[in-house]
Design an enzyme around this catalytic site. Structure first.
Site, PDB file in Angstrom:
ATOM      1  N   ASP A 175       0.868  -1.182   0.000  1.00  0.00           N
ATOM      2  CA  ASP A 175       0.000   0.000   0.000  1.00  0.00           C
ATOM      3  C   ASP A 175       0.901   1.227   0.000  1.00  0.00           C
ATOM      4  OD1 ASP A 175      -2.302   1.786   0.491  1.00  0.00           O
ATOM      5  OD2 ASP A 175      -3.335  -0.065   0.996  1.00  0.00           O
TER       6      ASP A 175
ATOM      7  N   TRP B 165      -8.159  -3.305   8.620  1.00  0.00           N
ATOM      8  CA  TRP B 165      -7.247  -2.273   8.107  1.00  0.00           C
ATOM      9  C   TRP B 165      -6.535  -1.672   9.307  1.00  0.00           C
ATOM     10  CZ3 TRP B 165      -6.720  -2.480   3.054  1.00  0.00           C
ATOM     11  CH2 TRP B 165      -7.779  -2.987   2.288  1.00  0.00           C
TER      12      TRP B 165
ATOM     13  N   TRP C  93     -16.809  -4.449  -1.223  1.00  0.00           N
ATOM     14  CA  TRP C  93     -16.460  -3.705  -0.001  1.00  0.00           C
ATOM     15  C   TRP C  93     -17.240  -2.407   0.148  1.00  0.00           C
ATOM     16  CZ3 TRP C  93     -14.049   1.093   0.836  1.00  0.00           C
ATOM     17  CH2 TRP C  93     -13.580   1.766  -0.310  1.00  0.00           C
TER      18      TRP C  93
ATOM     19  N   GLU D  37      -9.994   2.474  -5.005  1.00  0.00           N
ATOM     20  CA  GLU D  37      -9.684   3.880  -4.706  1.00  0.00           C
ATOM     21  C   GLU D  37      -8.529   4.421  -5.544  1.00  0.00           C
ATOM     22  OE1 GLU D  37     -11.053   4.175  -0.083  1.00  0.00           O
ATOM     23  OE2 GLU D  37      -9.112   3.248  -0.453  1.00  0.00           O
TER      24      GLU D  37
ATOM     25  N   HIS E 241      -3.017   3.092  -4.569  1.00  0.00           N
ATOM     26  CA  HIS E 241      -2.403   2.611  -3.318  1.00  0.00           C
ATOM     27  C   HIS E 241      -0.958   2.141  -3.521  1.00  0.00           C
ATOM     28  CE1 HIS E 241      -5.871   2.724  -0.539  1.00  0.00           C
ATOM     29  NE2 HIS E 241      -6.591   2.558  -1.623  1.00  0.00           N
TER      30      HIS E 241
HETATM   31  C1  ACM Z   1     -10.863  -0.640   0.670  1.00  0.00           C
HETATM   32  O1  ACM Z   1     -11.336  -0.587   1.821  1.00  0.00           O
HETATM   33  N1  ACM Z   1     -10.296   0.435   0.137  1.00  0.00           N
HETATM   34  C2  ACM Z   1     -10.950  -1.838  -0.116  1.00  0.00           C
END
Ligand code: ACM
Length: 639
Positions: free
Chosen positions: A206, A495, A423, A357, A280
């Site tokens: 990331d 996360w 998601w 994203e 990312h």
């Molecule tokens: C994510 O939570 N951006 C997959």
């Protein structure tokens, strides 16, 4: 195990009385999570001792491995060295069905505990492994202790037929935002295996760190795994200062990764690697700036400083370019190298390519990218990302791997064989099933283990939404619009932007991972919140024995605020778990069980400074003391 009774069948009435009492006792003792599909309680106990044998069939190495997993697991607490033999008249007997039991499928098992024997049978060794997990949960909580316990090791007589509802039962751990050691990753995998999860999704790359050694691209770990140290709130940290040394981070060597995969495989867990592209990717770009459109040589691995502005869930602008250039052949050569090594390392049939994203502003402002799009007939930057995704799919297919990605991969068009991880709520998943893509449901915020799980005044960290245990448990993973034939299963995602240490990873994961496990494994009809919370409490005892952290947020009150008709602040409170009593004060004193019991909404006089509140059960504090200033309560009222 709190009670042990020897039955004397002296008379019918005594027997009936016993039955009644024993049923009650056993109901307390049997606390299996996820709850088995069918469970019939019997009478009496099987007692484990140092002479108990574990019998396995001859020449079945996988069965032997499951047996030794059990023997190793119970050794510290019992002090027993259980022998594994190839035949036994009594004891614990593990066996693969010679004719498959059609009730239990590939991962199910049957478990019979009698007063003399324990029989675990399955169609595969995976099923035996899950049977052993249930067996461990039938033993007293002390079995989880690492030191020898003076306990009678009894198993209640029981008959279980059990099998999973879904084939994909996953937990994701983000090791980029904060690095977790190889040893801890193994511990985490061991914990989730205990609850019959079978996929460990490893978010390896990331903006905040590249964590996997790629031998042909050494700078990915030399540069990409390290950032300047910061301990503050993520997205508010100071940016790297000129000349500041990047000393914080870490990575896994390929040997580490092989070790973790083997450890997971011994626990019937597949490891899903995620290489998150084309967005990312700041850590990769810090190592190889030529991979982006802007090619900024000053790009640094991000230390949790702010580089994006959010205008809504799907609308954002990024001030630092963290995207790979989808028009550059060198980027595909780079990806080929990365995925070649990833595909060789990871035996799982899937590789996760991220895809979420992705900010497209740098692409949209670049003349060369625009010229490429024109030449390729790509009408917008979403189609350009679709082009990128298809190129990645081609690379993965050539390596005999299946592509899985976050639900954005649907937007620009993706190969029909790609699998979608939903998601952004459930809508991506629903849409994907209509397009006949296979789907894994991991919807934010409800299956996002980084969301706060109780009152936000007391829950670290500050997040954009809440996911209470009760709501996670109640969540319907198959919304009515979905084509369930395409749903492989589901997944909880941890996360770690705000999770710097292991204890906190555990606090955020448990007990919500119990709730997700029960949705993914147990038949829907077995859902019962009150019964679940009783079992959760018994697993808290187990975690106390093993020294694993967890959250007790389910004991804290749910606080609601409104302005009443007279314009005064009105507080209403409820509890997530039954049987709790709420005590409160509005005069700045600290409440306990001698203070005012909450029975109806509280109307605040105008000069109240603070609400303080705590829950009790049977004279004992259960929740934490919550103190919220009136002005903060007022801010909670939606204008
Ligand atoms: C994510 O939570 N951006 C997959």
């Amino acid at each position: 195990m709190k009670n042990h009774i020897n039955v004397s069948r002296a008379g019918k009435s005594i027997f009936l009385l016993f039955l009644f009492w024993n049923a009650f006792v056993v109901a307390q003792d049997i606390s299996v999570i996820p709850i088995p599909a069918q469970l019939q309680k019997g009478i009496g106990y099987f007692t484990l001792n140092n002479l108990t044998r574990i019998a396995v069939p001859a020449q079945q190495a996988d069965v032997y491995k499951v047996a030794s997993y059990f023997a190793v697991k119970i050794k510290p607490a019992t002090g027993y060295n259980l022998m594994i033999t190839e035949s036994s008249q009594s004891g614990i007997q593990l066996g693969i069905n010679s004719k498959p039991d059609t009730r239990i499928g590939k991962e199910g098992y049957t478990l019979e505990v009698t007063t003399d024997n324990v029989f675990i049978k399955a169609n595969t060794s995976a099923g035996l492994f899950y049977g052993v997990q249930t067996l461990l949960q039938l033993l007293p909580a002390g079995i989880e202790n690492n030191t020898e316990q003076n306990i009678k090791w009894q198993l209640p007589v029981v008959s279980i037929v059990d099998y999973p509802r879904f084939a994909w039962r996953g937990i994701m751990l983000d090791v980029s935002r904060h690095f977790f050691t190889k040893e801890y990753v193994k511990e985490y995998i061991d914990q989730i295996a205990r609850y019959k999860y079978n996929v460990f999704h490893w978010h390896l790359t990331d903006d905040h760190g590249w964590r996997i050694e790629i031998k042909s691209l050494p700078k990915l770990i030399e540069v990409g795994a390290w950032r300047v140290p910061r301990t503050g709130t993520f997205a508010s940290n100071a940016a790297p200062k000129p000349g500041e040394a990047p000393t914080d981070g870490g990575f896994y060597t390929q040997e580490d990764i092989k070790e973790i995969i083997k450890y997971a495989s011994d626990r019937y867990i597949q490891v899903l690697p995620e290489i998150d592209v084309p967005g990312h990717s700041m850590a990769a770009i810090a190592a190889y700036p030529e991979l982006s459109v802007t090619k900024d040589p000053n790009t640094k691995v991000n230390p949790g400083s702010n580089f994006a502005k959010w205008f809504g869930p799907d609308k954002f602008e990024m001030y630092i370019d963290n995207t790979l250039n989808p028009t550059d052949e060198k980027v595909y050569q780079f990806l080929d190298k990365v995925f070649t090594e990833v595909a060789e390392l990871f035996p799982f049939e899937y590789i996760h390519m991220g895809g979420d994203e992705c900010y497209k502003g740098y692409w949209e402002r670049d003349v060369n990218v625009q010229a490429f799009m024109k030449k390729m007939n790509l009408k917008d930057s979403r189609e350009l990302q679709g082009y990128f995704n298809k190129r990645v799919n081609k690379i993965l297919s050539a390596k005999k791997k299946k592509l899985i990605g976050w639900d954005e991969i649907l937007e620009g068009g993706i190969a029909s064989e790609a699998t979608v991880m939903s998601w952004r709520g459930t809508k991506g998943g629903i849409e994907a099933t209509h397009q006949k893509h296979q789907v894994v449901m991991s919807p934010a915020p409800i299956y996002y283990l980084d969301m706060h799980q109780g009152d936000r005044s007391i829950e670290p960290p500050p997040t954009y939404a809440q996911a209470r245990l009760k709501d996670v448990y109640a969540f319907n993973i198959l919304p009515s619009e979905i084509d369930s034939a395409f749903v492989l299963g589901g997944q909880g995602n941890l996360w770690t932007e705000q999770i710097a240490v292991e204890q906190h990873a555990e606090y955020m994961t448990f007990p919500r991972a119990f709730a997700i496990a029960e949705t993914l494994w147990s038949p829907k009809i077995r859902k019962d919140w009150d019964n679940f919370t009783e079992r959760v409490e018994s697993h808290f005892d187990r975690f106390d024995q093993s020294g694993v952290n967890y959250s007790k947020s389910m004991y804290d009150p749910i606080i609601g605020v409104r302005k009443n008709e007279a314009g005064l602040l009105e507080i209403n409170m409820a509890t997530e778990v039954n049987g709790l009593v709420i005590y409160y004060t509005i005069d700045n004193s600290i409440p306990n069980q001698y203070y005012t019991k909450y029975t109806e909404p509280i109307v605040f006089p105008e000069d109240v400074d603070m609400l303080r509140v705590i829950t009790y059960r049977k004279g004992k504090p259960m929740g934490r003391l919550i103190s919220i200033k009136t002005e903060d309560l007022e801010k909670r009222i939606k204008k």
